[in-house]
Design a protein around this motif. Sequence first.
Motif, mmCIF file in Angstrom:
data_model
loop_
_atom_site.group_PDB
_atom_site.id
_atom_site.type_symbol
_atom_site.label_atom_id
_atom_site.label_comp_id
_atom_site.label_asym_id
_atom_site.label_seq_id
_atom_site.Cartn_x
_atom_site.Cartn_y
_atom_site.Cartn_z
ATOM 1 N N PRO A 192 3.949 -0.124 -4.601
ATOM 2 C CA PRO A 192 4.822 -0.710 -3.512
ATOM 3 C C PRO A 192 6.184 0.106 -3.443
ATOM 4 O O PRO A 192 6.584 1.040 -4.315
ATOM 5 C CB PRO A 192 5.223 -2.195 -3.671
ATOM 6 C CG PRO A 192 5.436 -2.218 -5.192
ATOM 7 C CD PRO A 192 4.061 -1.326 -5.584
ATOM 8 N N GLU A 201 9.456 0.439 1.976
ATOM 9 C CA GLU A 201 8.147 -0.308 2.344
ATOM 10 C C GLU A 201 9.129 -2.293 1.864
ATOM 11 O O GLU A 201 8.670 -2.940 2.906
ATOM 12 C CB GLU A 201 7.047 -0.860 1.536
ATOM 13 C CG GLU A 201 5.906 -1.419 2.396
ATOM 14 C CD GLU A 201 4.591 -1.990 0.705
ATOM 15 O OE1 GLU A 201 3.981 -1.966 1.015
ATOM 16 O OE2 GLU A 201 4.939 -1.214 0.303
ATOM 17 N N LYS A 252 1.287 -2.608 -0.866
ATOM 18 C CA LYS A 252 0.748 -1.875 -1.733
ATOM 19 C C LYS A 252 0.602 -1.902 -2.717
ATOM 20 O O LYS A 252 1.618 -2.800 -3.659
ATOM 21 C CB LYS A 252 1.835 0.186 -1.042
ATOM 22 C CG LYS A 252 1.638 0.123 0.154
ATOM 23 C CD LYS A 252 2.385 1.552 0.273
ATOM 24 C CE LYS A 252 2.284 2.163 1.774
ATOM 25 N NZ LYS A 252 3.561 3.350 2.003
#
Length: 312
Positions: free
Chosen positions: A161, A165, A158
Amino acid sequence: MPASLQEVKRRIESTKKTGQITGAMQMVSTAKLSQIQKHAVSYQVYAQKIRSVITHLAKSHLLDSAATGESETSQDGKINTLGMLKQRPVKKTGVVVITSDRGLVGSYNSNVIKQTMSLVNSGERNKDNVVILAIGGTGADFFKKRGYEVGYEYRGVKDIPTFREVQPIVNAIVTMYSNGQYDELYVCYSHFVNTLTSAFRAEKMLPISAENMGSDDFNTPDENGLMADYETEPSQDAILEVVLPQYAESLVYGAILDAKTSEHASSSTAMKSATDNAKDLIASLELQYNRARQSAITTEITEITGAQAALE
């Protein structure tokens, strides 16, 4: 209008649209950079604390004593995180390389890959004794095409992030180390210095030891002449089972967060450069267009004057 003028006019309109796109992309990258910098600043506090704890444990020789354990897998089949301390003869090296999944980030990916290749080919390392763990599609594709073993890849990190994750990434990395797929691990990424500058970093992550913790000397007494020592409860192993995974997660998450910050900065800089180049090109094309138009008008006036003179 002459064909040459029409072509120049089309190029001007096309370049203006491109400049609008790159300008918008610059604004988006700048906004993402601002957001991730806020996350990075708050996370650094946690990262420094967990590193301080591990540093103190190393100075007290608690890590050294824990590293003498024989097993790396517990009886219930779960990973024994104490295996992260175990020193083994280095037959294979794991290299985590963090790149982006897309382009339009200037020299960000090429710099990381170039420096990582220098690490991969240094010493006695070669394609046969190196395992690549790629975070980001650009790095994964690069090393696959060149015949390197890519033992793990993760795409789609992402823009901002999250810590959650990163946890499966760390689990996969530690599992591969515990299973003997490599005997040491480096994390390679682009460190964010400022909006215009980044610096390549290669940090040794596994095995965890006092030597790769970045401290000058773990064996010297403090200013009072005392050596660090701990009494552990419930046990030394139980404490390390909690602290070591947090330290590994902090290293990987910190590297990804730092790399993403550098990526957004590179993207913002690249799009600003592209927008500025578009403006320069538009100015040049408009000058070319005006000169050609003026020349055409002058030619028409000359023709009209000549025709009038001939009639007289």
